[in-house]
Scaffold this motif. Structure first.
Motif, mmCIF file in Angstrom:
data_model
loop_
_atom_site.group_PDB
_atom_site.id
_atom_site.type_symbol
_atom_site.label_atom_id
_atom_site.label_comp_id
_atom_site.label_asym_id
_atom_site.label_seq_id
_atom_site.Cartn_x
_atom_site.Cartn_y
_atom_site.Cartn_z
ATOM 1 N N ASP A 61 0.818 -1.217 0.000
ATOM 2 C CA ASP A 61 0.000 0.000 0.000
ATOM 3 C C ASP A 61 0.852 1.268 0.000
ATOM 4 O OD1 ASP A 61 -2.346 -1.512 0.043
ATOM 5 O OD2 ASP A 61 -2.365 -1.600 2.234
ATOM 6 N N LYS A 62 1.832 1.332 -0.894
ATOM 7 C CA LYS A 62 2.739 2.469 -1.058
ATOM 8 C C LYS A 62 3.586 2.731 0.187
ATOM 9 C CE LYS A 62 -0.280 4.758 -4.349
ATOM 10 N NZ LYS A 62 -1.023 5.953 -4.671
ATOM 11 N N LYS A 63 3.760 1.727 1.027
ATOM 12 C CA LYS A 63 4.554 1.839 2.240
ATOM 13 C C LYS A 63 5.643 0.765 2.179
ATOM 14 C CE LYS A 63 3.690 2.007 7.230
ATOM 15 N NZ LYS A 63 2.667 1.812 8.262
ATOM 16 N N LEU A 84 0.639 -7.268 10.471
ATOM 17 C CA LEU A 84 1.965 -6.668 10.622
ATOM 18 C C LEU A 84 2.146 -5.381 9.818
ATOM 19 C CD1 LEU A 84 4.128 -9.916 10.612
ATOM 20 C CD2 LEU A 84 3.633 -8.428 12.561
ATOM 21 N N SER A 85 1.381 -5.199 8.751
ATOM 22 C CA SER A 85 1.557 -3.988 7.939
ATOM 23 C C SER A 85 0.988 -2.743 8.612
ATOM 24 C CB SER A 85 0.923 -4.177 6.561
ATOM 25 O OG SER A 85 -0.471 -4.338 6.677
ATOM 26 N N LYS A 86 0.313 -2.891 9.721
ATOM 27 C CA LYS A 86 -0.233 -1.746 10.459
ATOM 28 C C LYS A 86 0.787 -1.157 11.430
ATOM 29 C CE LYS A 86 -4.902 -3.506 10.092
ATOM 30 N NZ LYS A 86 -6.015 -4.135 10.779
#
Length: 102
Positions: free
Chosen positions: A63-65, A85-87
């Protein structure tokens, strides 16, 4: 005689380049007082929490991160639990010896 003139010409050009061109920094330094300090971005491995430099380990864009990982094992574990984990925060901004979460 022509070889001597060519040698003197090259010696003169070498002197000028070293004195006033790119070689001037070799004798005078890089003028550290005039440079702005650069901010450095350090990534936090979301799986194990280790700090990873932007040119080390493995990376994945979600997500562009950008996330960086210290090992392939952490990358694979991230892929298995990507939603959770992406949060997590993924970077630290290092500015003049201080660290801030970004």
């Amino acid at each position: 005689m022509g070889g001597l003139l060519t040698l003197l010409l090259y010696a003169g050009l070498f002197y000028l380049f070293m004195r006033f061109g790119c070689g001037a920094h070799l004798t005078h330094g890089h003028h550290h007082g005039h440079e702005k300090p650069k901010d450095k971005e350090i990534f936090i491995d979301p799986v194990c929490g280790k700090q990873v430099a932007d040119d080390e380990g493995y990376g994945e864009l979600v997500d562009k991160k950008l996330f960086r990982f210290c090992s392939k094992t952490c990358l694979e574990e991230f892929d298995e639990n990507k939603a959770q984990l992406s949060k997590k925060p993924n970077t630290l901004l290092v500015k003049e010896g201080q660290q801030h979460e970004a």
